[in-house]
Design a protein around this motif. Structure first.
Motif, mmCIF file in Angstrom:
data_model
loop_
_atom_site.group_PDB
_atom_site.id
_atom_site.type_symbol
_atom_site.label_atom_id
_atom_site.label_comp_id
_atom_site.label_asym_id
_atom_site.label_seq_id
_atom_site.Cartn_x
_atom_site.Cartn_y
_atom_site.Cartn_z
ATOM 1 N N SER A 1 7.888 -15.811 -19.096
ATOM 2 C CA SER A 1 6.693 -14.976 -19.232
ATOM 3 C C SER A 1 5.591 -15.656 -20.045
ATOM 4 N N GLU A 2 5.164 -16.796 -19.593
ATOM 5 C CA GLU A 2 4.057 -17.527 -20.217
ATOM 6 C C GLU A 2 3.536 -18.529 -19.195
ATOM 7 N N ALA B 1 12.703 -19.311 -28.119
ATOM 8 C CA ALA B 1 12.149 -19.749 -29.402
ATOM 9 C C ALA B 1 10.621 -19.734 -29.374
ATOM 10 N N LEU B 2 10.045 -19.970 -28.203
ATOM 11 C CA LEU B 2 8.586 -20.166 -28.127
ATOM 12 C C LEU B 2 7.799 -18.957 -27.631
ATOM 13 N N ILE B 3 8.448 -18.077 -26.876
ATOM 14 C CA ILE B 3 7.714 -16.965 -26.252
ATOM 15 C C ILE B 3 8.073 -15.647 -26.932
ATOM 16 N N ASP B 4 7.053 -14.955 -27.400
ATOM 17 C CA ASP B 4 7.283 -13.676 -28.079
ATOM 18 C C ASP B 4 6.718 -12.545 -27.222
ATOM 19 N N ALA C 1 21.518 -3.881 -27.023
ATOM 20 C CA ALA C 1 20.313 -3.204 -26.520
ATOM 21 C C ALA C 1 19.130 -4.152 -26.705
ATOM 22 N N PRO C 2 18.285 -4.249 -25.682
ATOM 23 C CA PRO C 2 17.203 -5.233 -25.736
ATOM 24 C C PRO C 2 16.236 -4.998 -26.887
ATOM 25 N N GLN C 3 15.728 -6.094 -27.462
ATOM 26 C CA GLN C 3 14.708 -6.029 -28.497
ATOM 27 C C GLN C 3 13.382 -6.459 -27.898
ATOM 28 N N LYS C 4 12.324 -5.936 -28.530
ATOM 29 C CA LYS C 4 10.985 -6.206 -28.018
ATOM 30 C C LYS C 4 10.697 -7.710 -27.897
ATOM 31 N N ARG C 5 11.113 -8.487 -28.867
ATOM 32 C CA ARG C 5 10.744 -9.897 -28.885
ATOM 33 C C ARG C 5 11.227 -10.670 -27.656
#
Ligand SMILES: *[C@@H]1O[C@H](CO)[C@@H](O)[C@H](O)[C@H]1NC(C)=O
Ligand SMILES: *[C@@H]1O[C@H](CO)[C@@H](O)[C@H](O)[C@H]1NC(C)=O
Length: 336
Positions: free
Chosen positions: A25-26, A90-93, A184-188
């Motif tokens: 997603s970048e 590590a790179l995409i938030d 459970a998925p986290q936003k990051r």
């Protein structure tokens, strides 16, 4: 991307190859995406991974989404894909994400496809599961859902799993999701789809209209599930560059090509002794032109077509025979 390699001999080298069309997603920061691609090529000590190449990087600016085509031998594919996923995490938030394409994860999609007759889809399932578990174990907070043959025993398709996960919603509710692997998925990091199936090709056709409802009705008529739709074709209509893109996932279907469809023959190939074929891009483009034309809308530009399974295999053999890892940099030369 252009199709090209008809004149390239597809020698059978005995390599057992697997392709991964990694969706991250970048796209707007191109160096970042290249760093994700490079991570596939080297191990933690910076040593070049054997029998691994990145054939292509497709950055879509509007969607803020890239597709990295990684091909490796059965022995290397897991580690190559896992390294790329770790780098992407590590790179995409995802807290900062914006883009018009629906997506749920920093690494949104990890599909593995067999390339060639001597690799089965089940072999890819094993590698896909190893990637899903490897990722959730090494990057705490990541989680995954499984699709295709990796979703045992139901083998639900990607479109169905995405619907169940709320992927098509503008703001999916991560809290309520039950991933198949990990917490459970986290936003990051969001949620990553991991699966395996016979090869899925892309074919995107842009129509000359800004009216998304026209695009939606073309998409609906084209998709496999509609009467007269094309077998194996999954379709989304998305706003793109001031027009509407009809984005198709073209699945390989088992058996011989459908007899009632005339025109160019459907490319066919063998996996594990079973025949498969897929709709040719020319047919999809012609259908979109016809359906859009019926609504008074023309096509804009030419169709964007990803590698066919045959091209992907031939280019991978070429890259690996020449020891080229960063093949995406050679792409222009090969394709012109
Ligand atoms: C693209 O998405 C990434 C994360 O997925 C985000 O960090 C970045 O800000 C986005 N770029 C733009 C211009 O929105
Ligand atoms: C087609 O569009 C989809 C977006 O839905 C994108 O992920 C894919 O990379 C595109 N393929 C090509 C070949 O442009």
């Amino acid at each position: 991307m252009v199709s090209c390699c008809r004149n390239m001999a597809s020698r059978t080298s005995g390599r057992r190859l697997v392709a991964c069309l990694l969706n991250v997603s970048e796209a707007r920061r191109k160096d970042l995406v290249e760093n994700v691609a490079k991570a596939a090529l080297c191990d933690a000590d910076g040593v070049r991974r054997e029998e691994t190449t990145v054939l292509n990087i497709f950055n879509d600016h509007d969607y803020n989404r890239s597709v990295i085509t990684i091909v490796a031998s059965m022995a290397s594919i897991r580690d190559a894909v896992l390294s790329a996923c770790q780098k992407a995490c590590a790179l995409i938030d995802m807290c900062a994400h914006s883009g018009v394409h629906p997506c749920m994860g920093a690494v949104d999609l990890v599909p593995l496809y067999p390339l060639g007759e001597d690799v089965g889809v089940e072999d890819c399932v094993q590698q896909a599961l190893a990637v899903a578990h490897g990722l959730t174990e090494t990057v705490p907070g990541t989680s995954a859902f499984l699709f295709g043959w990796a979703d045992s025993p139901l083998q639900r398709g990607l479109a169905q799993r995405r619907k169940e996960m709320g992927w098509f919603r503008k703001t999916p509710d991560l809290q309520d999701l039950r991933p198949d692997v990990g917490p459970a998925p986290q936003k990051r990091y969001g949620l990553t789809g991991v699966g395996a199936s016979p090869y899925v090709m892309n074919c995107n056709v842009t129509i000359d209209s800004q009216d998304l409802s026209v695009g939606r009705s073309v998409a609906a008529a084209l998709r496999e599930s509609s009467p007269g739709g094309l077998p194996g074709v999954q379709v989304l209509a998305l706003p793109h560059g001031g027009a509407v893109e009809i984005a198709c996932n073209v699945e390989s279907v088992a058996g011989a090509p459908p007899a009632h469809l005339t025109g160019e023959p459907w490319p066919s190939f063998v996996i594990d002794g079973q025949p498969y074929c897929h709709a040719p891009a020319s047919l999809i483009t012609a259908r979109v032109a016809e359906l859009a034309g019926g609504r008074g809308v023309g096509l804009k530009g030419t169709a964007l077509v990803g590698f066919t399974p045959r091209e992907c295999r031939a280019l991978a053999e070429l890259a690996l025979s020449g020891g080229v890892g960063e093949f995406w940099k050679e792409q222009r030369r090969v394709h012109m």
